[in-house]
Design an enzyme around this catalytic site. Sequence first.
Site, PDB file in Angstrom:
ATOM      1  N   HIS A 135      30.048  41.029 -36.475  1.00 12.92           N
ATOM      2  CA  HIS A 135      28.651  40.793 -36.853  1.00 12.92           C
ATOM      3  C   HIS A 135      28.448  39.334 -37.284  1.00 12.92           C
ATOM      4  O   HIS A 135      27.483  38.685 -36.877  1.00 12.92           O
ATOM      5  CB  HIS A 135      28.235  41.747 -37.978  1.00 12.92           C
ATOM      6  CG  HIS A 135      26.902  41.445 -38.581  1.00 12.92           C
ATOM      7  ND1 HIS A 135      25.731  42.017 -38.114  1.00 12.92           N
ATOM      8  CD2 HIS A 135      26.538  40.611 -39.589  1.00 12.92           C
ATOM      9  CE1 HIS A 135      24.710  41.537 -38.816  1.00 12.92           C
ATOM     10  NE2 HIS A 135      25.165  40.692 -39.726  1.00 12.92           N
ATOM     11  N   GLU A 136      29.373  38.821 -38.095  1.00 13.98           N
ATOM     12  CA  GLU A 136      29.246  37.426 -38.553  1.00 13.98           C
ATOM     13  C   GLU A 136      29.410  36.461 -37.388  1.00 13.98           C
ATOM     14  O   GLU A 136      28.728  35.429 -37.327  1.00 13.98           O
ATOM     15  CB  GLU A 136      30.250  37.125 -39.671  1.00 13.98           C
ATOM     16  CG  GLU A 136      30.095  37.989 -40.932  1.00 13.98           C
ATOM     17  CD  GLU A 136      28.658  38.095 -41.450  1.00 13.98           C
ATOM     18  OE1 GLU A 136      27.869  37.155 -41.247  1.00 13.98           O
ATOM     19  OE2 GLU A 136      28.317  39.136 -42.043  1.00 13.98           O
ATOM     20  N   HIS A 165      26.196  35.959 -35.691  1.00 12.19           N
ATOM     21  CA  HIS A 165      25.338  34.903 -36.263  1.00 12.19           C
ATOM     22  C   HIS A 165      25.743  33.525 -35.731  1.00 12.19           C
ATOM     23  O   HIS A 165      24.890  32.672 -35.486  1.00 12.19           O
ATOM     24  CB  HIS A 165      25.422  34.905 -37.791  1.00 12.19           C
ATOM     25  CG  HIS A 165      24.696  36.049 -38.430  1.00 12.19           C
ATOM     26  ND1 HIS A 165      23.386  36.355 -38.149  1.00 12.19           N
ATOM     27  CD2 HIS A 165      25.108  36.974 -39.338  1.00 12.19           C
ATOM     28  CE1 HIS A 165      23.008  37.417 -38.872  1.00 12.19           C
ATOM     29  NE2 HIS A 165      24.044  37.811 -39.594  1.00 12.19           N
TER      30      HIS A 165
HETATM   31 ZN   LIG Z   1      24.195  39.349 -40.930  1.00 12.95          ZN
END
Ligand SMILES: [Zn+2]
Length: 234
Positions: free
Chosen positions: A99-100, A103
């Site tokens: 998830h990171e 980004h």
């Molecule tokens: Zn996030």
Amino acid sequence: MFFDPLYFVILAPAMLLSAWAAWSTRSRFAEWSDVPTATGMSGAEVARYLLDRFGLSHVRVVPHEGVLSDHYDPKEKEVRLSESVFYDRSISAIAVAAHEVGHAIQDKDQYAPLALRNAAVPVASFGSNVSFILIAIGFAIASVQLIWLGILFFSAVVLFQIITLPVEFDASRRAKEALAKLGIVTDRREAEGVSKVLNAAAMTYVGAALTSVLTLLYYLIRLGVFSGGRNEEE
Ligand SMILES: [Zn+2]
């Protein structure tokens, strides 16, 4: 206005949602922390692997203090993972790590909502600090102008919380896609675990956004916006 029952009536759905989301995030994370990854990779290894595959070799992966403190820093180009995510070889760890990285990929793609959110950070943090003070003083001295100024600052916070939603959902979508495509998630059970961990985390952002929207609604009701200004003296 400090002990106003109306505030709790209006905010109740957001409070319940936020509490449920926080509980669900912790319990999903704990549940899938016990499930080892089929590849044997840790969160840090998955983050490194994904970043390299997406042409982001310059982005560092570093351990970070705190529980569920994971984030991507667009200024320092760092994926910071809490220690359990960094070191663990579990479904929870690789879900959060991916998830990171999502980004970081958004940053590289100049994904518009992320750029907008990053630009809104200073305004929103200033707004959240001063808005309540302005509104409280505004009600205390019955200055409608001051209350409106406070509401204007608070609107920046609301906007920030709303822009955060597409950013977070998109990062999780990219994470799930990348994990499947690159064969890190190997079967349906692993994919299901990743989804459950990330979906629970996403609900905390929905809870925060709802809280700020309903708080804005509360201010507007107290200001008498919906009753032609007749409640101004309250
Ligand atoms: Zn996030």
